[in-house]
Scaffold this active site. Structure first.
Site, short mmCIF file in Angstrom:
data_model
loop_
_atom_site.label_atom_id
_atom_site.label_comp_id
_atom_site.label_asym_id
_atom_site.label_seq_id
_atom_site.Cartn_x
_atom_site.Cartn_y
_atom_site.Cartn_z
N GLU A 99 36.58 -10.89 65.76
CA GLU A 99 38.00 -11.20 66.00
C GLU A 99 38.28 -12.69 65.95
OE1 GLU A 99 37.44 -7.09 67.17
OE2 GLU A 99 36.31 -8.92 67.65
N HIS A 168 38.36 -1.54 78.12
CA HIS A 168 39.20 -1.11 77.00
C HIS A 168 40.54 -0.57 77.48
CE1 HIS A 168 35.14 -1.09 75.35
NE2 HIS A 168 35.67 -1.17 74.15
#
Length: 376
Positions: A99, A168
């Protein structure tokens, strides 16, 4: 619509002015046409996002999509389905699992004048790239005295899904909305998703676009106007999903659905709840919120994120600063539990706001329930 009727009449050789009797004859036809034009088509949120990306990429060759599995796999959630075949690998870029790397490339491309749409498989992974989002994308326009625009969209699923644990399941609305230079959007319905994503891609500044994994497969009616390729929703404007007079309920993303269900339950008890879909977290539509509170005199804020320094806290502050004299009850704030998300399903449910939580809060605000202290 009567103009259409007059054109039809004129084309048939009849007088342009429509007399009263003829007008009465055409009125049912006009009514039917109006209903047809506003008749809603059902779209899933996934389809709405896909169509918005497709149309914006078609309209502007500077727009491109990048992220993990967005190409060959057609997106982890199939948001980018069909786009690789249509636009090719130069505009739909599969990236490595890094990322920080591909977000930095996206910001650099935006500096150059391109319009990247960076997809995070989940916004939890945006933590790897937060330096590029905050220090590079958000601040460059200010630090360059307006000389550098950064037209980039960071999008992906945000907030709790189901059974994916603490790392998450976070909601990043308050995180990113606290940063000047970013715009933060969070759609609920298919029309929200389509109109707001188009607005985000067209915007000259960086936009954080927070979707919800559990909403991707949900179907919503979409008006004919929203299906037009020129359709775009204004950034910074909330939507009143349901009008009411007794209590205002603000929510965004998945919590809007919970708020609407709570409003249905409250209506059976004679409480008329006004539900506001925020749509835009930054800028926040303070005017619509305060106007509603000045009408209902009560406020319940709902969000999935942590309670401390949350979106609801900002809304409460705005109402206290601008509409305190109109409040007839303390503000009620519904948020996720102040703990990392549990993995166990029963604990997970307790950590996320439920419809019954909103109902109880609204009843407390309307003095329709016994306070816990009094019941003890």
């Amino acid at each position: 619509m009567l103009g259409i009727v007059r054109r039809k009449v004129c084309a048939k050789g009849l007088p342009v002015t429509v007399p009263g009797e003829t007008l009465r004859f055409f009125r049912p036809v006009v009514h039917a046409l109006r209903n047809y034009s506003s008749a809603a088509k059902e779209l899933t949120v996934r389809e709405a996002l896909n169509s918005a990306l497709d149309e914006e990429m078609s309209a502007d060759p500077k727009v491109f999509l990048m992220g993990e599995e967005v190409g060959e796999y057609q997106g982890a959630y199939k948001i980018s389905k069909g786009l690789l075949d249509k636009y090719g690998p130069d505009r739909v870029l599969d990236t490595p699992i890094t990322e920080a790397g591909f977000t930095g490339i996206g910001v650099g491309a935006a500096y150059y004048g391109l319009k990247p749409v960076v997809e995070f498989m989940t916004f939890n992974f945006s933590m790897q790239a937060i330096d590029h989002i905050i220090n590079s994308a958000a601040k460059s326009n200010y630090m360059s005295a307006g000389q550098i625009n950064v037209p980039i969209v960071f999008r992906g699923p945000n907030g709790a899904a189901a059974g994916v644990g603490a790392q998450h399941s976070q909601c990043y609305a308050a995180w990113y909305a606290s940063c000047p230079g970013l715009k933060v959007l969070s759609p609920y319905s298919s029309e929200d998703a389509r109109g707001l994503l188009k607005a985000a891609i067209r915007d000259p500044d960086p936009v954080v676009f927070l979707e919800n994994e559990l909403l991707y497969g949900e179907s919503f009616p979409v008006s004919a106007e929203a299906l037009d390729s020129s359709f775009c929703l204004p950034i910074g404007k909330a939507k009143i999903e349901r009008e009411g007079k007794d209590v205002t309920i603000t929510a965004f993303s998945k919590m809007v659905g919970h708020a609407l269900k709570a409003a249905d339950i409250l209506a059976k008890d004679g409480i008329s709840a006004e539900v506001i879909n925020l749509r835009s977290i930054r800028p926040l539509d303070r005017a619509t919120i305060n106007a509603s509170v000045r009408k209902t005199n009560r406020l319940v804020t709902v969000e999935e994120g942590f309670p401390q320094h949350g979106v609801g806290a900002e809304i409460c502050t705005s109402v206290v600063e601008e509409s305190f004299g109109y409040l007839d009850a303390p503000v009620e704030r519904i948020a996720g539990a102040d703990v990392p998300m549990p993995y166990a399903a029963n604990l997970e449910r307790m950590a996320v706001p439920q419809v019954e939580d909103i109902v109880r809060a609204a009843k407390r605000a309307c003095y329709r329930s016994v306070p816990l202290a009094a019941a003890a």
